[in-house]
Design an enzyme around this catalytic site. Structure first.
Site, PDB file in Angstrom:
ATOM      1  N   ASN A   9       0.866  -1.191   0.000  1.00  0.00           N
ATOM      2  CA  ASN A   9       0.000   0.000   0.000  1.00  0.00           C
ATOM      3  C   ASN A   9       0.902   1.240   0.000  1.00  0.00           C
ATOM      4  O   ASN A   9       1.522   1.556   1.013  1.00  0.00           O
ATOM      5  CB  ASN A   9      -0.888  -0.022   1.256  1.00  0.00           C
ATOM      6  CG  ASN A   9      -1.713   1.238   1.393  1.00  0.00           C
ATOM      7  OD1 ASN A   9      -1.834   2.028   0.452  1.00  0.00           O
ATOM      8  ND2 ASN A   9      -2.285   1.439   2.571  1.00  0.00           N
ATOM      9  N   TRP A  10       0.942   1.930  -1.145  1.00  0.00           N
ATOM     10  CA  TRP A  10       1.822   3.102  -1.244  1.00  0.00           C
ATOM     11  C   TRP A  10       1.239   4.309  -0.528  1.00  0.00           C
ATOM     12  O   TRP A  10       1.892   5.327  -0.396  1.00  0.00           O
ATOM     13  CB  TRP A  10       2.064   3.461  -2.720  1.00  0.00           C
ATOM     14  CG  TRP A  10       2.870   2.448  -3.484  1.00  0.00           C
ATOM     15  CD1 TRP A  10       3.334   1.250  -3.024  1.00  0.00           C
ATOM     16  CD2 TRP A  10       3.308   2.555  -4.849  1.00  0.00           C
ATOM     17  NE1 TRP A  10       4.032   0.598  -4.022  1.00  0.00           N
ATOM     18  CE2 TRP A  10       4.024   1.380  -5.145  1.00  0.00           C
ATOM     19  CE3 TRP A  10       3.152   3.521  -5.841  1.00  0.00           C
ATOM     20  CZ2 TRP A  10       4.602   1.154  -6.408  1.00  0.00           C
ATOM     21  CZ3 TRP A  10       3.713   3.298  -7.095  1.00  0.00           C
ATOM     22  CH2 TRP A  10       4.445   2.124  -7.370  1.00  0.00           C
ATOM     23  N   LYS A  11      -0.024   4.232  -0.106  1.00  0.00           N
ATOM     24  CA  LYS A  11      -0.721   5.381   0.500  1.00  0.00           C
ATOM     25  C   LYS A  11      -0.565   6.595  -0.420  1.00  0.00           C
ATOM     26  O   LYS A  11      -0.501   6.432  -1.631  1.00  0.00           O
ATOM     27  CB  LYS A  11      -0.184   5.653   1.906  1.00  0.00           C
ATOM     28  CG  LYS A  11      -0.132   4.392   2.762  1.00  0.00           C
ATOM     29  CD  LYS A  11       0.041   4.706   4.207  1.00  0.00           C
ATOM     30  CE  LYS A  11       0.291   3.429   4.980  1.00  0.00           C
ATOM     31  NZ  LYS A  11      -0.014   3.527   6.373  1.00  0.00           N
ATOM     32  N   HIS A  93      -9.557   0.195   4.643  1.00  0.00           N
ATOM     33  CA  HIS A  93      -8.282   0.438   5.339  1.00  0.00           C
ATOM     34  C   HIS A  93      -8.568   1.330   6.553  1.00  0.00           C
ATOM     35  O   HIS A  93      -9.438   2.199   6.496  1.00  0.00           O
ATOM     36  CB  HIS A  93      -7.300   1.120   4.375  1.00  0.00           C
ATOM     37  CG  HIS A  93      -5.919   1.214   4.943  1.00  0.00           C
ATOM     38  ND1 HIS A  93      -5.552   2.215   5.809  1.00  0.00           N
ATOM     39  CD2 HIS A  93      -4.823   0.422   4.784  1.00  0.00           C
ATOM     40  CE1 HIS A  93      -4.280   2.035   6.160  1.00  0.00           C
ATOM     41  NE2 HIS A  93      -3.821   0.954   5.556  1.00  0.00           N
ATOM     42  N   GLU A  95      -7.204   3.860   7.684  1.00  0.00           N
ATOM     43  CA  GLU A  95      -7.141   5.312   7.418  1.00  0.00           C
ATOM     44  C   GLU A  95      -8.436   5.794   6.758  1.00  0.00           C
ATOM     45  O   GLU A  95      -8.854   6.927   6.973  1.00  0.00           O
ATOM     46  CB  GLU A  95      -5.897   5.636   6.571  1.00  0.00           C
ATOM     47  CG  GLU A  95      -4.632   5.525   7.422  1.00  0.00           C
ATOM     48  CD  GLU A  95      -3.372   5.171   6.670  1.00  0.00           C
ATOM     49  OE1 GLU A  95      -3.334   5.335   5.428  1.00  0.00           O
ATOM     50  OE2 GLU A  95      -2.409   4.725   7.327  1.00  0.00           O
ATOM     51  N   GLU A 165      -5.240  -5.882  10.190  1.00  0.00           N
ATOM     52  CA  GLU A 165      -4.319  -4.777  10.423  1.00  0.00           C
ATOM     53  C   GLU A 165      -4.655  -4.117  11.764  1.00  0.00           C
ATOM     54  O   GLU A 165      -5.545  -3.252  11.824  1.00  0.00           O
ATOM     55  CB  GLU A 165      -4.440  -3.739   9.314  1.00  0.00           C
ATOM     56  CG  GLU A 165      -4.019  -4.248   7.955  1.00  0.00           C
ATOM     57  CD  GLU A 165      -3.427  -3.125   7.104  1.00  0.00           C
ATOM     58  OE1 GLU A 165      -2.262  -3.237   6.721  1.00  0.00           O
ATOM     59  OE2 GLU A 165      -4.119  -2.129   6.864  1.00  0.00           O
ATOM     60  N   GLY A 171       2.058   1.842  10.654  1.00  0.00           N
ATOM     61  CA  GLY A 171       2.916   3.019  10.560  1.00  0.00           C
ATOM     62  C   GLY A 171       3.537   3.438  11.881  1.00  0.00           C
ATOM     63  O   GLY A 171       4.069   4.540  11.995  1.00  0.00           O
ATOM     64  N   SER A 210       3.421  -2.528  10.207  1.00  0.00           N
ATOM     65  CA  SER A 210       4.875  -2.434  10.383  1.00  0.00           C
ATOM     66  C   SER A 210       5.615  -3.722  10.011  1.00  0.00           C
ATOM     67  O   SER A 210       6.564  -4.117  10.690  1.00  0.00           O
ATOM     68  CB  SER A 210       5.215  -1.984  11.810  1.00  0.00           C
ATOM     69  OG  SER A 210       4.650  -0.704  12.062  1.00  0.00           O
ATOM     70  N   GLY A 231       2.845  -1.242   4.252  1.00  0.00           N
ATOM     71  CA  GLY A 231       2.780   0.176   3.902  1.00  0.00           C
ATOM     72  C   GLY A 231       4.173   0.715   3.613  1.00  0.00           C
ATOM     73  O   GLY A 231       4.725   0.521   2.529  1.00  0.00           O
ATOM     74  N   GLY A 232       4.772   1.360   4.610  1.00  0.00           N
ATOM     75  CA  GLY A 232       6.051   2.053   4.430  1.00  0.00           C
ATOM     76  C   GLY A 232       7.116   1.219   3.722  1.00  0.00           C
ATOM     77  O   GLY A 232       7.792   1.713   2.792  1.00  0.00           O
TER      78      GLY A 232
HETATM   79  C1  PEP Z   1      -0.703  -0.137   5.789  1.00  0.00           C
HETATM   80  O1  PEP Z   1      -0.637   0.962   5.269  1.00  0.00           O
HETATM   81  O2  PEP Z   1      -1.662  -0.874   5.547  1.00  0.00           O
HETATM   82  C2  PEP Z   1       0.371  -0.555   6.697  1.00  0.00           C
HETATM   83  C3  PEP Z   1       0.281  -1.733   7.258  1.00  0.00           C
HETATM   84  O3  PEP Z   1       1.394   0.328   6.892  1.00  0.00           O
HETATM   85  P1  PEP Z   1       2.816   0.020   7.597  1.00  0.00           P
HETATM   86  O4  PEP Z   1       3.355  -1.249   6.989  1.00  0.00           O
HETATM   87  O5  PEP Z   1       3.663   1.206   7.264  1.00  0.00           O
HETATM   88  O6  PEP Z   1       2.565  -0.152   9.055  1.00  0.00           O
END
Ligand code: PEP
Length: 251
Positions: A9-11, A93, A95, A165, A171, A210, A231-232
């Site tokens: 997920n590039w957000k 998600h 967010e 999640e 994050g 994470s 994500g990141g």
């Molecule tokens: C996400 O954006 O779904 C996520 C899990 O982010 P991260 O891996 O950065 O925690």
């Protein structure tokens, strides 16, 4: 046996030049043992679909409208995404739930819209830190699943992926332990099995929060963890490829 997959997920990150360099490194990935899908922001979907053509890399969108068309300024329908060449779409998600007030029922309607458009919805569920600390994890995830199964039914699950999640792990650098992840994944599978046992056994359930190259292997070694929603770390090719390797070797 369920095939593992990693989803990036590039957000709201990326740009034409940086996407191109990332995709160059990802498009040679061997997906025979573990799949790979990335979720870029809407404006870059066409670029990503074009770059991924002929490779095993799949492209998905980060959201979709629950409606097919009409007066919904700013929204994008599942049909539009499918026409573009997307195969997956993130739904619910955390967010979207917290920043845009998406409810469990709306998330379920979006999963139905994705299914109708021929897309694979990756439906995200998870508890906040306060909910975990007050031992409400199963109650919260149970209601998220109940809405999904109630509104969408098990037909939608035939082409869906679920992602656990924990909100407190997204994050933050905090990761659920492999045992914590396994416990919730097993709970999700049991809840789905109560509605459709055969679908529950083939359903891919990803862990997100994470995930990094350094912790992916122990998470993916858990019997009900079928890969990761990242994500990141999905924005760094070496890191994302290391996570993908962990999934391939855990398969
Ligand atoms: C996400 O954006 O779904 C996520 C899990 O982010 P991260 O891996 O950065 O925690």
């Amino acid at each position: 046996m369920r095939k593992k997959m990693v989803a990036g997920n590039w957000k709201m990150n990326g740009g034409l030049a940086s996407n191109e360099s990332l995709l160059q490194q990802l498009r040679s990935v061997d997906v025979s043992r573990a799949g790979m899908v990335v979720f870029p922001p809407f404006p870059y979907l066409q670029q990503c679909v074009d770059h991924a053509a002929g490779s095993g890399l799949e492209i998905g969108a980060q959201d979709l409208s629950e409606f097919e068309n009409g007066a919904y300024t700013g929204e994008v329908s599942g049909g539009m995404l499918a026409e573009l060449g997307c195969r997956y779409v993130l739904v619910g998600h955390s967010e979207r739930r917290t920043l845009h007030g998406e409810t469990n029922e709306q998330v379920a309607r979006k999963a139905v819209a994705a299914h109708r458009a021929g897309l694979v919805p990756v439906v995200c569920v998870g508890e906040t830190r306060a909910e975990r600390e007050s031992e409400r994890t199963e109650a919260v995830i149970g209601s998220q699943l109940a809405a999904l199964l109630g509104v969408a039914g098990s037909d939608v699950l035939a082409s869906a992926v679920l992602a656990y999640e924990p909100v407190w792990a997204i994050g933050t650098g905090l990761t659920a332990s492999p045992e914590q992840a396994q416990e919730v994944h097993a709970f999700i599978r049991t809840r789905v099995a109560a509605v459709d046992a055969s679908r529950a056994s083939t359903l891919q359930i990803l862990y997100g929060g994470s995930v990094k190259g350094a912790n992916a292997a122990t998470l993916f070694a858990m019997p009900d963890v079928d890969g990761g929603l990242v994500g990141g770390a999905s924005l760094v090719a070496t890191e994302f490829l290391e996570i993908h390797r962990a999934a391939a070797f855990a398969a």
